[in-house]
Enzyme design. Sequence first.
Site, PDB file in Angstrom:
ATOM      1  N   TYR A 149       0.829  -1.205   0.000  1.00  0.00           N
ATOM      2  CA  TYR A 149       0.000   0.000   0.000  1.00  0.00           C
ATOM      3  C   TYR A 149       0.865   1.257   0.000  1.00  0.00           C
ATOM      4  O   TYR A 149       0.658   2.171  -0.800  1.00  0.00           O
ATOM      5  CB  TYR A 149      -0.929  -0.006   1.218  1.00  0.00           C
ATOM      6  CG  TYR A 149      -1.865   1.178   1.292  1.00  0.00           C
ATOM      7  CD1 TYR A 149      -3.043   1.204   0.551  1.00  0.00           C
ATOM      8  CD2 TYR A 149      -1.584   2.270   2.117  1.00  0.00           C
ATOM      9  CE1 TYR A 149      -3.914   2.286   0.624  1.00  0.00           C
ATOM     10  CE2 TYR A 149      -2.444   3.353   2.194  1.00  0.00           C
ATOM     11  CZ  TYR A 149      -3.601   3.352   1.449  1.00  0.00           C
ATOM     12  OH  TYR A 149      -4.457   4.427   1.515  1.00  0.00           O
ATOM     13  N   LYS A 153       1.143   4.238  -3.017  1.00  0.00           N
ATOM     14  CA  LYS A 153       0.910   5.657  -2.775  1.00  0.00           C
ATOM     15  C   LYS A 153       2.155   6.497  -3.086  1.00  0.00           C
ATOM     16  O   LYS A 153       2.048   7.619  -3.594  1.00  0.00           O
ATOM     17  CB  LYS A 153       0.459   5.875  -1.326  1.00  0.00           C
ATOM     18  CG  LYS A 153      -0.889   5.242  -0.995  1.00  0.00           C
ATOM     19  CD  LYS A 153      -1.988   5.745  -1.907  1.00  0.00           C
ATOM     20  CE  LYS A 153      -3.355   5.175  -1.544  1.00  0.00           C
ATOM     21  NZ  LYS A 153      -4.446   5.695  -2.391  1.00  0.00           N
TER      22      LYS A 153
END
Length: 245
Positions: A149, A153
């Site tokens: 994750y 990002k």
Amino acid sequence: MEISFGGKRALVSGASKGIGRAIALQLSKCGAKVIALGRNKDDLDSLKNEDQGIEIISVDLADWKNTRKTLENIGDVDILVNNAGFNILEPMINVTEEHIDELFAVNYKSVINLTQIVTQNLLKRKVGGSIVVLSSQASFKGIQDHAVYCSTKAALDAFVKVCALELGPHNIRVNCVNPTVVLTELGRKGWSDSAKTHSMIAKIPLNRFAEVNEVVDAVLFLLSDKASMITGTCLPVDGGCLAAL
């Protein structure tokens, strides 16, 4: 500060619930003609019932080719909010190739896909536009069990900076908003453990998590003409969490 999007068409991904839903509703209230993308048809129908002026399209953004086919007749779009994304919580040692592919397909590849679709239309029309990508404070710092994750990002932040360089001469602005934990319905459930919550809030100088409207306000500001000299930025909405970095 009054913000108006009258005469603009806005495309919002991940709009069926949470932050994306709130952005779609607020853009509509500010005069934009909103096209809401999401996977869950029932949630999109609920959004439509709440605001009849919003157009809804059900699509799996992880499927690059089908997304293009679904949106091929979408028409002119002036504003894009790349909000769709999700997470799989697990220690780095347990990460699988499938999980990497799933997260990058939605969190990163779909952003490139939608950004290309919208910017190609803007360039063809020779008009300016504004794009905001929902990133995260996780792009700036490591967070336990967020290996992939955080990587997606961080990739978004880099992508936005390149887009700002390439599209700026065409008056197309591209920015990121990077929130801390946001108290959506899912966020409240995910942080219902008081010990876990206390530990995280202790790292935030304002001593609380973000409310949905606080993220929406930042997004709408960057989309608007009030931010006409802002592009290529990553704006933390984090209560000062990153100030110590």
